[in-house]
Motif scaffolding. Structure first.
Motif, PDB file in Angstrom:
ATOM      1  N   LEU A 144      26.103  26.103  90.478  1.00 46.35           N
ATOM      2  CA  LEU A 144      27.295  25.269  90.291  1.00 46.35           C
ATOM      3  C   LEU A 144      27.664  24.533  91.571  1.00 46.35           C
ATOM      4  CD1 LEU A 144      29.701  24.229  88.684  1.00 46.35           C
ATOM      5  CD2 LEU A 144      30.873  26.385  89.140  1.00 46.35           C
ATOM      6  N   GLU A 145      27.492  25.190  92.718  1.00 45.86           N
ATOM      7  CA  GLU A 145      27.853  24.530  93.983  1.00 45.86           C
ATOM      8  C   GLU A 145      27.071  23.238  94.170  1.00 45.86           C
ATOM      9  OE1 GLU A 145      29.400  27.334  97.321  1.00 45.86           O
ATOM     10  OE2 GLU A 145      27.538  28.197  96.585  1.00 45.86           O
ATOM     11  N   ASN A 146      25.763  23.278  93.874  1.00 47.88           N
ATOM     12  CA  ASN A 146      24.913  22.099  94.049  1.00 47.88           C
ATOM     13  C   ASN A 146      24.688  21.326  92.755  1.00 47.88           C
ATOM     14  OD1 ASN A 146      24.258  22.365  96.933  1.00 47.88           O
ATOM     15  ND2 ASN A 146      23.339  24.295  96.271  1.00 47.88           N
ATOM     16  N   GLN A 147      25.257  21.853  91.647  1.00 42.83           N
ATOM     17  CA  GLN A 147      25.185  21.222  90.342  1.00 42.83           C
ATOM     18  C   GLN A 147      23.747  20.958  89.888  1.00 42.83           C
ATOM     19  OE1 GLN A 147      29.322  18.890  91.381  1.00 42.83           O
ATOM     20  NE2 GLN A 147      28.008  17.899  89.885  1.00 42.83           N
ATOM     21  N   THR A 148      22.924  22.022  89.964  1.00 43.35           N
ATOM     22  CA  THR A 148      21.529  21.916  89.552  1.00 43.35           C
ATOM     23  C   THR A 148      21.172  23.047  88.590  1.00 43.35           C
ATOM     24  OG1 THR A 148      20.752  23.240  91.435  1.00 43.35           O
ATOM     25  CG2 THR A 148      20.790  20.830  91.721  1.00 43.35           C
ATOM     26  N   ILE A 149      20.143  22.789  87.792  1.00 45.67           N
ATOM     27  CA  ILE A 149      19.538  23.790  86.917  1.00 45.67           C
ATOM     28  C   ILE A 149      18.048  23.800  87.224  1.00 45.67           C
ATOM     29  CG2 ILE A 149      19.075  24.502  84.532  1.00 45.67           C
ATOM     30  CD1 ILE A 149      21.499  22.818  83.691  1.00 45.67           C
ATOM     31  N   GLN A 150      17.491  25.006  87.411  1.00 44.68           N
ATOM     32  CA  GLN A 150      16.076  25.111  87.760  1.00 44.68           C
ATOM     33  C   GLN A 150      15.402  26.239  86.983  1.00 44.68           C
ATOM     34  OE1 GLN A 150      16.724  25.682  92.093  1.00 44.68           O
ATOM     35  NE2 GLN A 150      15.175  24.091  92.322  1.00 44.68           N
ATOM     36  N   SER A 151      14.110  26.022  86.724  1.00 42.57           N
ATOM     37  CA  SER A 151      13.231  27.104  86.302  1.00 42.57           C
ATOM     38  C   SER A 151      11.950  26.903  87.096  1.00 42.57           C
ATOM     39  CB  SER A 151      12.976  27.064  84.792  1.00 42.57           C
ATOM     40  OG  SER A 151      12.185  25.949  84.450  1.00 42.57           O
ATOM     41  N   GLU A 152      10.897  27.621  86.753  1.00 41.41           N
ATOM     42  CA  GLU A 152       9.654  27.493  87.515  1.00 41.41           C
ATOM     43  C   GLU A 152       9.134  26.061  87.533  1.00 41.41           C
ATOM     44  OE1 GLU A 152       6.735  30.220  86.121  1.00 41.41           O
ATOM     45  OE2 GLU A 152       7.735  31.962  86.987  1.00 41.41           O
ATOM     46  N   ASP A 153       9.241  25.370  86.405  1.00 45.16           N
ATOM     47  CA  ASP A 153       8.672  24.020  86.324  1.00 45.16           C
ATOM     48  C   ASP A 153       9.665  23.000  85.768  1.00 45.16           C
ATOM     49  OD1 ASP A 153       8.763  25.098  83.843  1.00 45.16           O
ATOM     50  OD2 ASP A 153       6.712  24.603  83.263  1.00 45.16           O
ATOM     51  N   PHE A 154      10.928  23.229  86.059  1.00 46.76           N
ATOM     52  CA  PHE A 154      11.969  22.328  85.545  1.00 46.76           C
ATOM     53  C   PHE A 154      13.094  22.271  86.557  1.00 46.76           C
ATOM     54  CE2 PHE A 154      16.033  21.707  83.389  1.00 46.76           C
ATOM     55  CZ  PHE A 154      15.778  20.635  82.558  1.00 46.76           C
ATOM     56  N   GLU A 155      13.619  21.071  86.770  1.00 45.19           N
ATOM     57  CA  GLU A 155      14.794  20.931  87.631  1.00 45.19           C
ATOM     58  C   GLU A 155      15.557  19.681  87.233  1.00 45.19           C
ATOM     59  OE1 GLU A 155      16.208  20.842  92.317  1.00 45.19           O
ATOM     60  OE2 GLU A 155      14.078  21.040  91.838  1.00 45.19           O
ATOM     61  N   THR A 156      16.870  19.820  87.158  1.00 40.22           N
ATOM     62  CA  THR A 156      17.715  18.669  86.867  1.00 40.22           C
ATOM     63  C   THR A 156      19.100  18.926  87.462  1.00 40.22           C
ATOM     64  OG1 THR A 156      18.423  17.125  85.136  1.00 40.22           O
ATOM     65  CG2 THR A 156      18.611  19.474  84.632  1.00 40.22           C
TER      66      THR A 156
END
Length: 197
Positions: A144-156
């Motif tokens: 939430l601090e950086n407003q990102t969502i990540q997985s091993e092969d996904f980022e937005t």
């Protein structure tokens, strides 16, 4: 409320549109007066068969979705009636984050007010997550601090109103925010004591 800064967890996917609040928490379970205890009834008509046994075909009952704390869903999640019990049920079940292309406005705000993070994502990103988590375990890190969502092969990245971001990061509800000004409120009350109304 518990602060939400970085949340790592398993994601359950629900590739359905127009999931309404009566499916999230059916009306017959709205008799409780406290905010807890609703999780056991979440998606009741979908999670269970008529005889009370678990519906093994329902998304949240899949082995790879058990224990999920993030829900990824389709368009218009949380539509229907404005019952606040819907986010209570999701939170009580264990969800901290709900991701969809869009939400019903009242549901969206009720999530924020109850310490849960609803994230609006571009449809193509949501579709990618729905595909990834359909038949296998999907783990996500929501920052939430950086407003990102990540997985091993996904980022937005995602957008959120700065007011609600601060509230969630600090674990504040609107009462907590008011109590931050307790000293000033008391000072004003003392100043006005005995004054004619």
């Amino acid at each position: 409320m518990e602060p939400l800064k970085v949340h790592e967890g398993k994601a359950a996917t629900m590739n359905r549109v127009n999931v309404d609040t009566d499916q999230i928490i059916p009306k017959q379970f709205l008799k409780r007066v406290e905010r807890t205890g609703f999780g056991q009834f979440l998606f009741f008509d979908w999670r269970f068969k008529a005889d009370g046994s678990e519906n093994e075909e329902f998304e949240l009952n899949q082995p790879h979705a058990k224990g999920a704390t993030i829900l990824v869903a389709g368009h218009n999640f949380g539509c229907g009636s404005s019952r606040e019990h819907a986010p209570w049920a999701l939170h009580d079940y264990g969800f901290r984050v709900v991701i969809a292309p869009n939400f019903a406005d009242i549901f969206y705000n009720n999530c924020l007010k109850n310490g849960m993070l609803p994230i609006r994502l571009d449809e193509k990103d949501v579709y990618q997550l729905l595909q990834k988590g359909e038949n296998e375990e999907l783990r996500l890190t929501v920052d939430l601090e950086n407003q990102t969502i990540q997985s091993e092969d996904f980022e937005t990245s995602f957008a959120i109103d700065p007011y609600w971001k601060e509230m969630l990061l600090n674990g504040w509800d609107e009462i907590s925010l008011t109590l931050k000004y307790d000293g000033k409120i008391k000072e004003y009350e003392d100043k006005m004591a005995g004054q004619p109304v």
